[in-house]
Each structure stands twice: as structure tokens, then as C-alpha cells.
Design a protein around this motif. Structure first.
Motif, PDB file in Angstrom:
ATOM      1  N   ILE A 150       0.810  -0.997   0.562  1.00 39.32           N
ATOM      2  CA  ILE A 150      -0.119  -0.434  -0.365  1.00 39.32           C
ATOM      3  C   ILE A 150       0.747   1.503   0.271  1.00 39.32           C
ATOM      4  CG2 ILE A 150      -1.260   1.479   1.437  1.00 39.32           C
ATOM      5  CD1 ILE A 150      -2.838  -0.938  -0.067  1.00 39.32           C
ATOM      6  N   GLU A 151       2.162   1.215   0.554  1.00 39.30           N
ATOM      7  CA  GLU A 151       3.241   2.533   0.584  1.00 39.30           C
ATOM      8  C   GLU A 151       2.850   2.779  -0.954  1.00 39.30           C
ATOM      9  OE1 GLU A 151       5.699   2.296   3.515  1.00 39.30           O
ATOM     10  OE2 GLU A 151       4.713   1.760   5.532  1.00 39.30           O
ATOM     11  N   VAL A 152       3.916   1.187  -1.155  1.00 36.57           N
ATOM     12  CA  VAL A 152       4.053   1.851  -2.509  1.00 36.57           C
ATOM     13  C   VAL A 152       3.048   2.188  -3.498  1.00 36.57           C
ATOM     14  CG1 VAL A 152       4.860   0.025  -4.866  1.00 36.57           C
ATOM     15  CG2 VAL A 152       6.355  -0.076  -2.616  1.00 36.57           C
ATOM     16  N   ALA A 153       1.740   1.220  -3.656  1.00 36.48           N
ATOM     17  CA  ALA A 153       0.869   2.458  -4.126  1.00 36.48           C
ATOM     18  C   ALA A 153       0.932   3.611  -4.298  1.00 36.48           C
ATOM     19  CB  ALA A 153      -0.249   0.808  -3.792  1.00 36.48           C
ATOM     20  N   SER A 154       0.178   3.766  -2.794  1.00 35.38           N
ATOM     21  CA  SER A 154       0.332   5.363  -2.682  1.00 35.38           C
ATOM     22  C   SER A 154       1.746   6.381  -3.525  1.00 35.38           C
ATOM     23  CB  SER A 154       0.362   5.502  -1.059  1.00 35.38           C
ATOM     24  OG  SER A 154      -0.393   5.319  -1.009  1.00 35.38           O
ATOM     25  N   ALA A 155       2.660   5.807  -3.191  1.00 37.12           N
ATOM     26  CA  ALA A 155       3.723   6.370  -4.097  1.00 37.12           C
ATOM     27  C   ALA A 155       3.393   7.078  -5.758  1.00 37.12           C
ATOM     28  CB  ALA A 155       5.203   5.907  -4.093  1.00 37.12           C
ATOM     29  N   ASN A 156       3.083   5.744  -6.206  1.00 38.43           N
ATOM     30  CA  ASN A 156       2.908   5.508  -7.370  1.00 38.43           C
ATOM     31  C   ASN A 156       1.464   6.625  -7.628  1.00 38.43           C
ATOM     32  OD1 ASN A 156       5.141   3.608  -8.017  1.00 38.43           O
ATOM     33  ND2 ASN A 156       3.559   1.821  -7.905  1.00 38.43           N
ATOM     34  N   VAL A 157       0.535   6.322  -6.883  1.00 36.36           N
ATOM     35  CA  VAL A 157      -0.469   7.002  -6.812  1.00 36.36           C
ATOM     36  C   VAL A 157       0.207   8.587  -7.440  1.00 36.36           C
ATOM     37  CG1 VAL A 157      -2.088   7.937  -6.357  1.00 36.36           C
ATOM     38  CG2 VAL A 157      -1.923   5.817  -6.520  1.00 36.36           C
ATOM     39  N   THR A 158       1.137   8.895  -6.656  1.00 31.29           N
ATOM     40  CA  THR A 158       1.678  10.425  -6.435  1.00 31.29           C
ATOM     41  C   THR A 158       2.214  10.105  -7.524  1.00 31.29           C
ATOM     42  OG1 THR A 158       1.494  10.520  -3.605  1.00 31.29           O
ATOM     43  CG2 THR A 158       2.521  11.685  -5.135  1.00 31.29           C
ATOM     44  N   ALA A 159       3.214   9.672  -8.047  1.00 39.34           N
ATOM     45  CA  ALA A 159       3.777   9.833  -9.413  1.00 39.34           C
ATOM     46  C   ALA A 159       3.357  10.240 -10.793  1.00 39.34           C
ATOM     47  CB  ALA A 159       5.541   8.826  -9.098  1.00 39.34           C
TER      48      ALA A 159
END
Length: 295
Positions: free
Chosen positions: A184-193
Motif C-alpha cells: 500500500i505504501e508503494v501503491a500510494s507512492a506510485n499514485v503520487t508519481a
């Protein structure tokens, strides 16, 4: 500086977690420990430990025996710039209208595409695996047929590449859920990117029982790119969460497992619309029948 790896396999998640914990107390201490369920349908878990010094082979042998694991395979890795290697190996992927790339390939993004930025360090879910490619191609196919997803769930989202792909082509807010907090942390970072804040919500959840997931049902599209066992276990819940005529895209299925997964979902009132094999992996697209079978 050389790096050493020690790898073994053993059955059951609890055993793997106990082994990983025990490895933390070795001398010399590992610099990293990982465990994951193997994707060959065997039910085995692989445990890997990384060392900057040669590991204690006797201690590893005793540890394997104590936990009912296979003997560790110990290897010395050559000195490699792994970041550079991953970047060379993970070239951009085209799946229908979608172009999945790392930041090192930002200058290669074509004008006529839906771009999805996933960093190379996050190898699973970048689009290079046949399961992810199959899901993206299935999504592209549905969209090309005029289907519009207004309520979409990416179940077991990993990097959230599928939820982000849906957000690129359809309006509204897509949901991405995973049992793993790190995912979920990775997913959230990708969403921001990808500048998709407010378009993809990432939720740590097991199955479909999270209040947010239940409140957003019924869905007109669910992605489930996981493994055969969880796909079968979740089949009733996924089918119930779909609106009549809703679509489900299933992957993480070895080719020889596809018929079994298909039969489970069809028995619950879904019909296969498309089946595609990419390498060893099958992706199924099914539609929930408007009239459900009555037992």
C-alpha cells in the motif's frame, strides 16, 4: 564487496515467518531477509537471506533441519551494479494503449499512449510479468469495446498499476487494496508519481470485508491478479461484489490451473468472455450473468 545469498523452501506461511525470524539472529547477521509464496502452485514458500560475509553453513544447515526446510543453497554473487542492471532489463512495456516505464525511460514515452510510471526497483507489477500484461491487455480490450468502469476495484493491487490504468481512461475514483502494508505504501507512492492523487485510493485490507470496499460495491469491474488459491477462496465474495453484467479480470494463474479457476467462477454464475495466455500465465475475463443461478 561480494554478496552471499542463502535460499531454501518450506511449506506453509507460518513456517516461513518463523524461519525468517530465526535468520535474524544468525552470526554473521544477514543484511536482508525475504520470504514469498512461490507461484508454481506447489504451496511452498521461498526464504532468502543476504550476507556481506560468508554465512555460517553449519548454522544454516541446523536451522533448515529444525524448521523442516530443504538444505540452504548458498551462492556468492558477483559484484554488479544492480540498479543499473534492473534499469537495462526493465525496458518499457506496451500493453494495448498502456505504456509502462521507469523514470530512466521518461524520454521514450510516445505521444499516443496512456503512460504509467512504475520505478524499476518495484519489479513485480511493473507490467513486465505476464500476469500484469494480461490484465492491462484485457482492460484495453474492454475499453475498446465501449465498456466504461465507473466503480472499479484492484484487489491485491501490489504497485496499483491496474487501478492507475483504469484511472487513466475512465472518470471517477478507483480503489486499490492489498493485504500488505508495504504494498500500500508503494501503491500510494506510485499514485503520487503519476499525478493521480484523488483518482486512486489505496486501502490496506484483507479480502472484501473492509468497510470502504463494502460501501463501494457493487462494482462493474474487479481486477484480481493474485494466485490460484486466493482466487478460488475469494470467488464467492468477488461474484457477490459485482453488479449484474459486471466484469472480473483474473490473473496470477498458471496455464494448467486456468480451467479449475474458470469452473469455480462459472459455477457461481459468471461467463468467460476472453482467455489469453502470455508465457506460463493465463488471464481470464468473465462477466457476471444478469440472471444468477438458483440452487
Amino acid at each position: 564487496m561480494p554478496t552471499y545469498t542463502a535460499l531454501t523452501t518450506l511449506p506453509e506461511k507460518a513456517n516461513a515467518e518463523a524461519m525468517a525470524e530465526a535468520l535474524e539472529h544468525l552470526e554473521p547477521e544477514p543484511t536482508g531477509i525475504g520470504s514469498f509464496e512461490m507461484e508454481d502452485g506447489s504451496g511452498l514458500w521461498e526464504i532468502g537471506a543476504y550476507f556481506e560475509e560468508a554465512p555460517d553453513e553449519v548454522a544454516l544447515a541446523l536451522l533448515a533441519k529444525a524448521h523442516g526446510a530443504k538444505p540452504f543453497v548458498i551462492s556468492e554473487l558477483p559484484e554488479v551494479d544492480w540498479v543499473a542492471k534492473v534499469r537495462r532489463d526493465l525496458t518499457p512495456v506496451v500493453a494495448g494503449r498502456f505504456f509502462v516505464y521507469g523514470s530512466h525511460d521518461a524520454d521514450k514515452v510516445p505521444e499516443e499512449c496512456e503512460p504509467l510510471l512504475i520505478e524499476a526497483a518495484m519489479a513485480f507489477g511493473t507490467g513486465h510479468h505476464g500476469t500484469t500484461q494480461g490484465c492491462l491487455k484485457a482492460l484495453d480490450r474492454l475499453a475498446g469495446q465501449g465498456f466504461v468502469g465507473r466503480s472499479v476495484l484492484d484487489l491485491g493491487c501490489g504497485t496499483a498499476v491496474l487501478a492507475m490504468a483504469a484511472a487513466r481512461i475512465w472518470p471517477g475514483v478507483m480503489l486499490a487494496s492489498d493485504i500488505d502494508a508495504v504494498a500500500i505504501e508503494v501503491a500510494s507512492a506510485n499514485v503520487t508519481a503519476n499525478a493521480l492523487e484523488g483518482r486512486v485510493d489505496c486501502i490496506e485490507a484483507e479480502g472484501l470485508e473492509h468497510p470502504r470496499l463494502k460501501a463501494s460495491a457493487p462494482y462493474d469491474l474487479v481486477f484480481a491478479n493474485i494466485l490460484k488459491g486466493p482466487l478460488i477462496a475469494l470467488a464467492p465474495g468477488i461474484t457477490e461484489a459485482l453488479m449484474p453484467g459486471g466484469k472480473v479480470i483474473l490473473s496470477g494463474i498458471l496455464n494448467e490451473q486456468a480451467d479449475e479457476v474458470r469452473d469455480v467462477y462459472c459455477a457461481l454464475g459468471n461467463s468467460v468472455e476472453h482467455r489469453e495466455e502470455i508465457g506460463d500465465w493465463t488471464t481470464l475475463t468473465l462477466s457476471k450473468n444478469h440472471r444468477m443461478r438458483q440452487d
